[in-house]
Write a protein that holds these residues in place. Structure first.
Motif, short mmCIF file in Angstrom:
data_model
loop_
_atom_site.label_atom_id
_atom_site.label_comp_id
_atom_site.label_asym_id
_atom_site.label_seq_id
_atom_site.Cartn_x
_atom_site.Cartn_y
_atom_site.Cartn_z
N LEU A 10 0.84 -1.20 0.00
CA LEU A 10 0.00 0.00 0.00
C LEU A 10 0.87 1.25 0.00
CD1 LEU A 10 -2.81 -0.87 2.56
CD2 LEU A 10 -3.08 -0.50 0.11
N ALA A 11 1.88 1.25 0.84
CA ALA A 11 2.75 2.42 0.94
C ALA A 11 3.46 2.67 -0.39
CB ALA A 11 3.77 2.22 2.06
N LEU A 12 3.92 1.60 -1.02
CA LEU A 12 4.64 1.76 -2.27
C LEU A 12 3.71 2.14 -3.41
CD1 LEU A 12 7.12 -1.21 -1.93
CD2 LEU A 12 7.57 1.21 -1.58
N LEU A 13 2.53 1.52 -3.47
CA LEU A 13 1.58 1.82 -4.54
C LEU A 13 1.04 3.23 -4.43
CD1 LEU A 13 -0.48 -1.48 -4.79
CD2 LEU A 13 1.23 -0.62 -6.39
N ALA A 14 0.74 3.65 -3.22
CA ALA A 14 0.13 4.96 -3.03
C ALA A 14 1.14 6.06 -2.78
CB ALA A 14 -0.86 4.88 -1.86
N MET A 15 2.41 5.71 -2.77
CA MET A 15 3.45 6.71 -2.55
C MET A 15 3.30 7.83 -3.58
SD MET A 15 7.43 5.97 -2.00
CE MET A 15 7.08 4.88 -0.65
N LEU A 16 3.27 9.01 -3.12
CA LEU A 16 3.01 10.13 -4.00
C LEU A 16 4.32 10.81 -4.35
CD1 LEU A 16 0.05 11.41 -1.89
CD2 LEU A 16 0.05 9.85 -3.81
N PHE A 17 4.54 10.97 -5.65
CA PHE A 17 5.80 11.55 -6.07
C PHE A 17 5.60 12.54 -7.21
CE2 PHE A 17 5.17 8.08 -8.88
CZ PHE A 17 5.71 8.49 -10.09
N VAL A 18 6.62 13.35 -7.39
CA VAL A 18 6.62 14.32 -8.47
C VAL A 18 7.91 14.12 -9.24
CG1 VAL A 18 6.63 16.77 -9.03
CG2 VAL A 18 5.36 15.95 -7.05
N ASN A 19 7.79 13.90 -10.55
CA ASN A 19 9.00 13.83 -11.37
C ASN A 19 8.67 14.24 -12.80
OD1 ASN A 19 8.11 11.61 -12.88
ND2 ASN A 19 9.09 10.14 -11.53
N THR A 20 9.63 14.28 -13.64
CA THR A 20 9.41 14.77 -14.99
C THR A 20 8.50 13.86 -15.80
OG1 THR A 20 11.40 13.68 -15.75
CG2 THR A 20 11.59 16.00 -15.13
N HIS A 21 8.48 12.58 -15.51
CA HIS A 21 7.62 11.68 -16.26
C HIS A 21 6.15 12.00 -16.03
CE1 HIS A 21 11.01 9.23 -17.34
NE2 HIS A 21 11.34 9.10 -16.09
N CYS A 22 5.81 12.57 -14.91
CA CYS A 22 4.42 12.85 -14.59
C CYS A 22 3.93 14.12 -15.25
CB CYS A 22 4.24 13.00 -13.08
SG CYS A 22 4.66 11.54 -12.16
N ILE A 94 7.93 1.40 -7.24
CA ILE A 94 8.91 0.42 -6.78
C ILE A 94 8.35 -0.98 -6.95
CG2 ILE A 94 10.26 -0.38 -4.80
CD1 ILE A 94 10.22 2.59 -3.85
N SER A 95 7.24 -1.29 -6.26
CA SER A 95 6.65 -2.62 -6.40
C SER A 95 5.59 -2.66 -7.49
CB SER A 95 6.05 -3.08 -5.07
OG SER A 95 4.97 -2.24 -4.72
N SER A 96 5.18 -1.51 -7.98
CA SER A 96 4.19 -1.43 -9.05
C SER A 96 4.50 -0.20 -9.89
CB SER A 96 2.78 -1.31 -8.46
OG SER A 96 1.83 -1.07 -9.48
N GLN A 97 4.24 -0.31 -11.18
CA GLN A 97 4.47 0.81 -12.08
C GLN A 97 3.22 1.69 -12.21
OE1 GLN A 97 7.65 1.33 -12.83
NE2 GLN A 97 7.90 -0.54 -11.67
N THR A 98 2.12 1.30 -11.53
CA THR A 98 0.93 2.13 -11.46
C THR A 98 0.95 2.86 -10.12
OG1 THR A 98 -0.34 0.62 -12.85
CG2 THR A 98 -1.61 2.17 -11.50
N VAL A 99 0.89 4.18 -10.16
CA VAL A 99 1.04 4.99 -8.96
C VAL A 99 -0.11 5.99 -8.83
CG1 VAL A 99 3.56 4.77 -8.92
CG2 VAL A 99 2.49 6.66 -10.16
#
Length: 152
Positions: A10-22, A94-99
């Motif tokens: 859950l932590a990894l899937l729902a981890m919220l991040f900001v990067n250039t790909h987004c 990390i554990s999933s490519q869907t974020v």
């Protein structure tokens, strides 16, 4: 109660991040974690989705989108009115490519191409699961994931 493995996922899937790909913070690779408490992540993951907007934007570094030469995701609106982008990409997670990303970080380049009223019948976790864990440019990319999210 959640197992440790489920909690970590859950932590990894729902981890919220900001990067250039987004399509946020263009030109940076910084990460911004909006939710840090496991209870907040679990609450988001289990939140009911009322509206979903399938959206696209140009690929990073491009000023226009041309068909599949674009990026897709689904912006969900929850009961409290908050909006979150669920999307998939190579090396996004990390554990999933869907974020899941707080939609307030989305650039103005995102455009709505479809809207669907789910009326609270699905959760954020249903959208993440529909997106899938693995990314493949040819066989399971962002467009495939966004389509599954809107169809489930």
């Amino acid at each position: 109660m959640f197992s440790l493995k489920t909690s970590v996922m859950l932590a990894l899937l729902a981890m919220l991040f900001v990067n250039t790909h987004c399509g946020f913070g263009e030109g940076t690779n910084s990460y911004n974690y909006d939710l840090s408490k496991m209870s907040d992540l679990r609450k988001l993951y289990n939140s009911k989705v009322y509206l979903a907007d399938r959206m696209t934007r140009p690929l990073s570094g491009m000023s226009v989108q041309i068909g599949l030469l674009s990026h897709s995701g689904v912006r969900v609106t929850l009961e409290d009115g908050s909006k979150w982008l669920v999307h998939k990409g190579d090396a996004y997670g990390i554990s999933s490519q869907t974020v899941v990303v707080d939609a307030r970080h989305m650039s103005s380049k995102w455009k709505i191409i479809e809207t669907k009223n789910f009326g609270g019948s699905k959760t954020v976790s249903d959208f993440v699961k529909a997106g899938g864990t693995d990314y493949s440019l040819i066989f399971d990319n962002c467009h495939d994931a966004a389509g599954r999210m809107m169809d489930h």
